[in-house]
Scaffold this motif. Structure first.
Motif, PDB file in Angstrom:
ATOM      1  N   ILE A   1       0.839  -1.207   0.000  1.00  0.00           N
ATOM      2  CA  ILE A   1       0.000   0.000   0.000  1.00  0.00           C
ATOM      3  C   ILE A   1       0.872   1.255   0.000  1.00  0.00           C
ATOM      4  CG2 ILE A   1      -1.762   1.293   1.260  1.00  0.00           C
ATOM      5  CD1 ILE A   1      -2.736  -1.395   2.380  1.00  0.00           C
ATOM      6  N   VAL A   2       1.953   1.234   0.773  1.00  0.00           N
ATOM      7  CA  VAL A   2       2.885   2.369   0.785  1.00  0.00           C
ATOM      8  C   VAL A   2       3.485   2.579  -0.604  1.00  0.00           C
ATOM      9  CG1 VAL A   2       5.131   3.147   1.662  1.00  0.00           C
ATOM     10  CG2 VAL A   2       3.429   2.213   3.242  1.00  0.00           C
TER      11      VAL A   2
ATOM     12  N   LEU B   1       3.271   5.924  -2.955  1.00  0.00           N
ATOM     13  CA  LEU B   1       4.443   6.583  -3.527  1.00  0.00           C
ATOM     14  C   LEU B   1       4.327   6.714  -5.044  1.00  0.00           C
ATOM     15  CD1 LEU B   1       7.334   5.005  -1.423  1.00  0.00           C
ATOM     16  CD2 LEU B   1       6.476   7.350  -1.329  1.00  0.00           C
ATOM     17  N   ALA B   2       3.532   5.836  -5.661  1.00  0.00           N
ATOM     18  CA  ALA B   2       3.304   5.959  -7.101  1.00  0.00           C
ATOM     19  C   ALA B   2       2.569   7.252  -7.434  1.00  0.00           C
ATOM     20  CB  ALA B   2       2.506   4.757  -7.610  1.00  0.00           C
TER      21      ALA B   2
ATOM     22  N   HIS C   1      12.590  13.207  -4.791  1.00  0.00           N
ATOM     23  CA  HIS C   1      12.103  12.179  -5.714  1.00  0.00           C
ATOM     24  C   HIS C   1      13.071  10.997  -5.763  1.00  0.00           C
ATOM     25  CE1 HIS C   1      10.337  10.538  -9.433  1.00  0.00           C
ATOM     26  NE2 HIS C   1      11.573  10.443  -9.886  1.00  0.00           N
ATOM     27  N   ARG C   2      14.355  11.279  -5.821  1.00  0.00           N
ATOM     28  CA  ARG C   2      15.350  10.190  -5.849  1.00  0.00           C
ATOM     29  C   ARG C   2      15.339   9.418  -4.533  1.00  0.00           C
ATOM     30  NH1 ARG C   2      18.272  14.081  -8.949  1.00  0.00           N
ATOM     31  NH2 ARG C   2      19.314  14.938  -7.114  1.00  0.00           N
ATOM     32  N   SER C   3      15.238  10.132  -3.424  1.00  0.00           N
ATOM     33  CA  SER C   3      15.183   9.464  -2.118  1.00  0.00           C
ATOM     34  C   SER C   3      13.933   8.605  -1.991  1.00  0.00           C
ATOM     35  CB  SER C   3      15.212  10.497  -0.986  1.00  0.00           C
ATOM     36  OG  SER C   3      16.401  11.259  -1.026  1.00  0.00           O
ATOM     37  N   MET C   4      12.807   9.133  -2.452  1.00  0.00           N
ATOM     38  CA  MET C   4      11.565   8.374  -2.394  1.00  0.00           C
ATOM     39  C   MET C   4      11.605   7.175  -3.334  1.00  0.00           C
ATOM     40  SD  MET C   4       9.545   9.563  -0.091  1.00  0.00           S
ATOM     41  CE  MET C   4      11.077   9.753   0.835  1.00  0.00           C
TER      42      MET C   4
ATOM     43  N   VAL D   1      13.007   4.487  -1.295  1.00  0.00           N
ATOM     44  CA  VAL D   1      11.967   4.005  -0.374  1.00  0.00           C
ATOM     45  C   VAL D   1      10.966   3.129  -1.116  1.00  0.00           C
ATOM     46  CG1 VAL D   1      10.096   4.697   1.180  1.00  0.00           C
ATOM     47  CG2 VAL D   1      12.223   6.014   1.123  1.00  0.00           C
ATOM     48  N   LEU D   2      10.621   3.506  -2.338  1.00  0.00           N
ATOM     49  CA  LEU D   2       9.678   2.727  -3.137  1.00  0.00           C
ATOM     50  C   LEU D   2      10.230   1.337  -3.429  1.00  0.00           C
ATOM     51  CD1 LEU D   2       7.165   2.345  -4.851  1.00  0.00           C
ATOM     52  CD2 LEU D   2       8.256   3.670  -6.675  1.00  0.00           C
TER      53      LEU D   2
END
Length: 202
Positions: free
Chosen positions: A45-46, A50-51, A74-77, A80-81
């Protein structure tokens, strides 16, 4: 105008993410699930949330974040993705190894598994491309990255929509629709701007 934009975008984004997470956290299906399975499900779900966030960051559309800073986030996320997807798959592996093996070998009888696996490999390819970005031409990077992330979002959305589980149907559909719309906008906007500039010079 900027204040109005801020008041609309941030609360709207928060609602789009918090509402489906809240419904999932209070789902009756959780009563029959073990902690590992629940963690794996919420990691998925996370990833879906993030999408939606990622194209907004890439496009510089989140107020308070300058375009350069937004792209750094964006790169950091993106990291995380990838981590969320790894946790999602690893958790499902621990709870049901045969199902994950069938999914990875593309022989699963459930269509949502095939869409999920396709999105996962596209995500890993996009992450690898990001790591090799400085070795690629700007054109190759843009085309490759946009193509792969489009597959990630499309595959992830179809994967989520085909699953009848902890996520509530309406809030999930809204989140998926927003993710698709944001991705299309992020992919198309630079092309439209370049097209307008080219027409203006003619």
């Amino acid at each position: 105008m900027r204040l109005v934009r801020t008041l609309l975008i941030w609360p709207g984004l928060a609602l789009a993410i918090v509402v489906p997470l809240t419904f999932a956290a209070t789902s009756r299906y959780l009563a029959w699930r073990d902690p590992v399975y629940i963690a794996a499900g919420f990691a998925g779900i996370v990833a879906l949330c993030l999408a939606l966030v990622q194209p907004l960051l890439a496009g510089g559309w989140l107020p308070g974040l300058y375009l350069l800073r937004g792209r750094r986030v964006h790169r950091s996320m993106g990291v995380v993705l990838v981590a969320a997807v790894v946790v999602h798959v690893a958790g499902l592996w621990l709870t049901s190894p045969p199902d994950i093996v069938d999914a990875l070998l593309l022989r699963s009888p459930t269509p949502f598994s095939l869409w999920g696996v396709g999105a996962m490999w596209a995500l890993f390819a996009a992450a690898l491309l990001a790591a090799l970005r400085h070795r690629l031409s700007p054109r190759a990077w843009r085309i490759g990255h946009k193509s792969l992330v489009s597959i990630v979002v499309l595959g992830g959305v179809v994967h989520a929509m085909l699953i009848e589980g902890t996520m509530e149907a309406t809030s999930k559909a809204v989140l998926c629709g927003l993710a698709i719309a944001a991705t299309v906008a992020a992919v198309a906007t630079p092309w439209l701007r370049a097209r307008r500039r080219a027409l203006g010079k003619e």
